[in-house]
Design a protein around this motif. Structure first.
Motif, PDB file in Angstrom:
ATOM      1  N   THR A 263      -3.513   5.275   1.378  1.00 32.67           N
ATOM      2  CA  THR A 263      -4.779   4.594   1.791  1.00 32.67           C
ATOM      3  C   THR A 263      -5.992   5.697   1.302  1.00 32.67           C
ATOM      4  O   THR A 263      -7.081   5.213   0.966  1.00 32.67           O
ATOM      5  CB  THR A 263      -4.865   4.443   3.202  1.00 32.67           C
ATOM      6  OG1 THR A 263      -4.611   5.904   4.031  1.00 32.67           O
ATOM      7  CG2 THR A 263      -3.991   3.541   3.631  1.00 32.67           C
TER       8      THR A 263
ATOM      9  N   TRP B 271       0.828  -1.186  -0.004  1.00 35.99           N
ATOM     10  CA  TRP B 271       0.035  -0.146  -0.088  1.00 35.99           C
ATOM     11  C   TRP B 271       0.868   1.188  -0.165  1.00 35.99           C
ATOM     12  O   TRP B 271       1.769   1.476   1.032  1.00 35.99           O
ATOM     13  CB  TRP B 271      -0.818   0.197   0.971  1.00 35.99           C
ATOM     14  CG  TRP B 271      -1.990  -0.903   1.097  1.00 35.99           C
ATOM     15  CD1 TRP B 271      -2.198  -2.294   1.176  1.00 35.99           C
ATOM     16  CD2 TRP B 271      -3.514  -0.358   0.764  1.00 35.99           C
ATOM     17  NE1 TRP B 271      -3.322  -2.765   0.882  1.00 35.99           N
ATOM     18  CE2 TRP B 271      -4.275  -1.694   0.701  1.00 35.99           C
ATOM     19  CE3 TRP B 271      -3.948   0.834   0.656  1.00 35.99           C
ATOM     20  CZ2 TRP B 271      -5.551  -1.602   0.372  1.00 35.99           C
ATOM     21  CZ3 TRP B 271      -5.546   0.720   0.355  1.00 35.99           C
ATOM     22  CH2 TRP B 271      -6.179  -0.507   0.308  1.00 35.99           C
TER      23      TRP B 271
ATOM     24  N   ILE C  97      -2.028   0.782  -4.540  1.00 38.49           N
ATOM     25  CA  ILE C  97      -1.476  -0.279  -4.148  1.00 38.49           C
ATOM     26  C   ILE C  97      -0.398  -0.795  -5.299  1.00 38.49           C
ATOM     27  O   ILE C  97      -0.877  -0.701  -6.349  1.00 38.49           O
ATOM     28  CB  ILE C  97      -2.274  -1.453  -4.116  1.00 38.49           C
ATOM     29  CG1 ILE C  97      -3.416  -1.183  -2.896  1.00 38.49           C
ATOM     30  CG2 ILE C  97      -1.638  -2.659  -3.855  1.00 38.49           C
ATOM     31  CD1 ILE C  97      -4.896  -0.435  -3.459  1.00 38.49           C
TER      32      ILE C  97
END
Length: 256
Positions: free
Chosen positions: A196, A193, A201
């Motif tokens: 967020t 990741w 990703i």
């Protein structure tokens, strides 16, 4: 057509085109005696066709009826794959793919294909495999990946055609024209990741077991192209796929 009109000399443009085609075919025959040229061994020819792909959500497909938009997400991923196919190794221009996935009304996982965007990548050495000859306008050769009609992003399987682009080749000339090249990607390691919000990703995958068919629909240069590219090739091929993807659930997508 009368015998007189049938014997009429060809125009200069027609003679030049025929001579260029014959010359390219002769060079292709000579190239078979030379070692393959990799992307590191020679400068990449410049081929500009179309615009660079963009990673937005404009290609998100319509959802199946009866599913929950909040549980379905549209994924957009981009990669610049490293491809060895036959005797040629090159880094492809960025590819962007869009698809949707989520649970179907019966609870089983579902997917819907969206779209793919790519640009041609010049093949080092062009049609001949000889670096100096590959820079001549008529001897340029580029590869453009196109969606092959099959994808399963849960298992990492998808298919591609590789259109061969050159002034001397017809538009339909491609590797995998009738039977696309099937890839089954294996992860090289865990996903990472990067962010967020928005979700970003990274992942790496590869396929070293796919078979590459010969060129098709390329006119009189079909067989010379196969010799030039080392096709068909049942082994020794490799797709290294370092990609980044993002997603949004359908309840957060802009209304259309």
């Amino acid at each position: 057509m009368s015998k007189i009109s049938a014997r009429r000399p060809r125009s200069r443009p027609a003679r030049r085109a025929a001579a260029a085609l014959a010359g390219a075919a002769a060079l292709l025959g000579l190239a078979a005696a030379h070692p393959a040229v990799s992307a590191e061994a020679a400068p990449v020819d410049t081929v500009t066709v179309g615009a660079a792909p963009t990673a937005d959500f404009g290609d998100c497909p319509a959802l199946p009826s009866g599913v929950d938009p909040a549980r379905w997400r549209c994924e957009v991923h981009s990669a610049a794959p490293r491809l060895t196919m036959g005797t040629v190794t090159m880094t492809l221009a960025p590819i962007t793919m869009t698809h949707a996935e989520g649970p179907l009304p019966d609870g089983t996982p579902g997917q819907v294909w969206g779209a793919m965007h790519s640009r041609p990548t010049a093949v080092p050495g062009g049609l001949t495999g000889i670096p100096a000859a590959g820079h001549a306008p008529l001897a340029r050769l580029a590869v453009q990946p196109e969606y092959g009609g099959r994808s399963d992003f849960y298992t990492g399987r998808f298919s591609l055609r590789f259109r061969l682009v050159s002034p001397l080749l017809p538009r339909e000339c491609a590797i995998g024209a009738s039977t696309p090249v099937d890839f089954a990607l294996k992860r090289s390691g865990p996903s990472r990741w990067v962010s967020t919000e928005p979700p970003v990703i990274e992942f790496s995958a590869y396929d070293d077991a796919f078979a590459a068919p010969g060129a098709e629909d390329c006119g009189p240069l079909t067989r010379p192209l196969d010799r030039r590219l080392g096709l068909p090739a049942t082994g020794g091929n490799l797709l290294s796929y370092d990609a980044t993807y993002t997603f949004r659930t359908y309840d957060r997508l802009p209304a259309r």
